[in-house]
Scaffold this active site. Structure first.
Site, PDB file in Angstrom:
ATOM      1  CG  HIS A 347      -1.635   1.261   1.504  1.00  0.00           C
ATOM      2  ND1 HIS A 347      -2.976   1.401   1.265  1.00  0.00           N
ATOM      3  CD2 HIS A 347      -1.216   2.457   2.013  1.00  0.00           C
ATOM      4  CE1 HIS A 347      -3.351   2.633   1.591  1.00  0.00           C
ATOM      5  NE2 HIS A 347      -2.296   3.284   2.056  1.00  0.00           N
ATOM      6  CD  GLU A 348       1.588   3.699   3.800  1.00  0.00           C
ATOM      7  OE1 GLU A 348       1.807   4.727   3.131  1.00  0.00           O
ATOM      8  OE2 GLU A 348       0.622   3.596   4.569  1.00  0.00           O
ATOM      9  CG  HIS A 351       0.527   6.346  -0.847  1.00  0.00           C
ATOM     10  ND1 HIS A 351      -0.659   6.839  -1.344  1.00  0.00           N
ATOM     11  CD2 HIS A 351       0.244   5.859   0.390  1.00  0.00           C
ATOM     12  CE1 HIS A 351      -1.616   6.659  -0.449  1.00  0.00           C
ATOM     13  NE2 HIS A 351      -1.095   6.063   0.616  1.00  0.00           N
ATOM     14  CD  GLU A 371      -4.822   6.331   1.713  1.00  0.00           C
ATOM     15  OE1 GLU A 371      -5.017   5.180   2.134  1.00  0.00           O
ATOM     16  OE2 GLU A 371      -3.721   6.900   1.797  1.00  0.00           O
ATOM     17  CG  HIS A 431      -6.951   7.143   5.233  1.00  0.00           C
ATOM     18  ND1 HIS A 431      -6.576   8.441   5.503  1.00  0.00           N
ATOM     19  CD2 HIS A 431      -5.805   6.456   4.996  1.00  0.00           C
ATOM     20  CE1 HIS A 431      -5.257   8.532   5.447  1.00  0.00           C
ATOM     21  NE2 HIS A 431      -4.761   7.348   5.140  1.00  0.00           N
TER      22      HIS A 431
END
Length: 529
Positions: A347-348, A351, A371, A431
């Site tokens: 996920h991170e 980004h 997100e 989020h």
């Protein structure tokens, strides 16, 4: 990652200097039709270098050795050469010739060397002297052998004759070890020395994915969490706060025997979180590489720095474009362990992919899409890894934030996220507004209604009462990736995402295809039309 986190997205702009006064060249080849595209590109590139010798610093007694050729979909050509002078390798003399589809020169990239000529290629210092001095530099390496090679050293821009000597042997823990020493072949002066990066495979006892093989690098008689295959490095932040982290912060994580961690959650062994971070970064890299041909987060082949043990009881994880790094906290120490599980890491790091492509603004609907993109591909990394301990599912961060932080089949089960689009979605925290995109992804992948997948029960409703049939998450992820990288922009809304994904589905599968219709049906099912 958490509903209160902020994603720092200050992408450092890369300045590309245009090469001035390039002379366009066409190679006359009577048998061009019989020559492969690769061979034709190389022939054009050689001619372009010769005819633009002043630009490339290409002179008498130099030669070019093809290292790589990339042919873009639009026909653009990128031919990479190493250079030699009087048959000697020129260190720092490599160059790339950029051409259009017709082989006409458009730009150039060149390493430090411009002129590769040296007065003489006869060394005043014998090879044995260089080899002996190299061995003296290789402290801690036993059974060492040294192999000198005469080169033109121009990595600092000034060409000079040099001995590049490679020392190879065994480190104090029995691991392969090596060092490269470069000395001036005229004076004997040492120019530089560095460890020879030799790939190793360690055993990691992880928190979330069991025992895993991790790529490490021998370093100073031990092993370091440097993945030379993918380029990322894992460091211990020593509990420095996230807003104080820079690329040079922390300590490189090292180990004497190449066996890492204890496999426990809330571990007192600081290497345990590093195992998960290092391995899961590799899985994320491999997913993007093997699925989409993406070479690293920015598609430039460069690896990121990964920090574990950031902050004190920091129950979060975060990507920073500023330091091109991934930061992970230790959890709250009570219910949430270290934030280094597979889908969280994916996920991170996604980004960073988003920032390098559509760069979706981190507010309003575009922020929700940002997100959702990270949730989607973080989940797909989990499906790609298909780990027997962390079974693939549609529950985001279920390992590090039990029972889950967000879920795809019905996002509103967290009490905050939106299942369906409405005008109020833009006012939600990103989020939570991501729920619309996550719900769409689940419906398009798996369909509506109750079902059990990999032992997890799901029951996904639709906002319009329709029944949706899914086509599988691999196809939908492929469509989303093309939409993100080709059609979405910084201000794309959910309505714009519908258009972007339909365009992507049309490109990949055709208008009116099962895939195209599934994308449209899933958007209608979350009230995006």
């Amino acid at each position: 990652m958490s509903p209160t986190s902020s994603h720092r997205r200050h992408l450092a702009a890369a300045a590309i200097a245009a090469t001035a006064a390039l002379v366009a060249t066409t190679v006359q080849t009577g048998t061009a039709s019989a020559v492969s595209g690769r061979d034709a590109a190389i022939a054009h590139a050689r001619a372009n270098v010769t005819r633009n010798a002043a630009v490339f610093g290409f002179g008498p007694e130099q030669d070019l050795q093809v290292k790589d050729v990339i042919l873009d979909a639009d026909g653009s050509q990128h031919v990479r050469f190493d250079r030699t002078y009087r048959g000697l390798p020129v260190v720092g003399g490599d160059l790339v010739v950029h051409q259009d589809a017709h082989g006409r020169l458009t730009d150039s990239s060149r390493a430090a060397a411009h002129d590769a000529a040296v007065k003489s290629t006869v060394p005043a210092i014998p090879a044995q002297t260089g080899a002996s001095r190299a061995l003296q530099q290789a402290q801690g390496i036993s059974a060492a052998t040294s192999t000198p090679e005469l080169v033109v050293w121009a990595a600092d821009g000034t060409p000079r004759l040099a001995w590049r000597t490679t020392v190879a042997g065994v480190g104090e823990h029995g691991q392969p070890a090596g060092r490269v020493v470069v000395t001036d072949a005229s004076t004997g002066e040492q120019i530089e020395a560095y460890d020879a990066e030799q790939e190793a495979t360690g055993t990691g006892h992880s928190e979330y994915t069991g025992d895993v093989a991790i790529e490490t690098t021998p370093r100073n008689g031990a092993y370091a969490l440097i993945d030379s295959l993918r380029g990322h490095t894992t460091k211990d932040a020593r509990n420095v706060s996230a807003n104080s982290i820079t690329a040079s912060s922390g300590l490189l994580v090292t180990d004497a025997d190449n066996v890492w961690g204890d496999g426990q959650k809330f571990s007192t062994d600081r290497a345990t979180a590093a195992v998960d971070a290092h391995a899961n970064t590799a899985w994320t890299y491999d997913y993007y590489k093997n699925t989409f041909g993406r070479n690293g987060i920015k598609n430039d082949g460069k690896g990121a720095t990964v920090f574990v043990h950031v902050g004190t009881a920091w129950d979060n994880a975060q990507w920073s474009d500023t330091c091109f790094c991934m930061m992970t906290g230790d959890g709250d120490g009570v219910t949430d362990p270290e934030q280094v599980d597979l889908d969280t890491m994916g996920h991170e790091m996604t980004h960073g992919v988003t920032s390098a492509t559509a760069n979706l603004r981190y507010s309003g609907e575009s922020g929700g899409l940002n997100e959702a993109t990270s949730d989607i591909f973080g989940t797909m990394v989990e499906w790609y890894a298909n780990n027997r301990v962390d079974t693939p599912d549609y529950l985001f961060s279920d390992q590090s934030t039990p029972p889950w932080l967000r879920r795809f089949d019905k996002p509103s089960l967290d009490g905050r996220s939106a299942d369906c689009w409405s005008r109020k979605v833009a006012q939600l925290d990103v989020h939570n507004s991501s729920g619309v995109g996550n719900h769409w992804f689940y419906l398009a992948s798996e369909g509506s209604g109750a079902k059990t997948i990999n032992g997890v029960a799901y029951n996904s409703p639709t906002c319009d009462g329709s029944t949706v049939t899914g086509i599988g998450n691999q196809k939908i992820a492929r469509i989303w990736y093309r939409a993100l990288t080709v059609y979405m922009t910084s201000t794309t809304t959910y309505k714009g995402a519908r258009t972007a994904t339909l365009n992507a589905a049309k490109d990949l599968y055709g208008t009116g295809s099962t895939e195209y219709n599934a994308v449209a049906a899933a958007w209608s099912a979350v009230s995006v039309s």
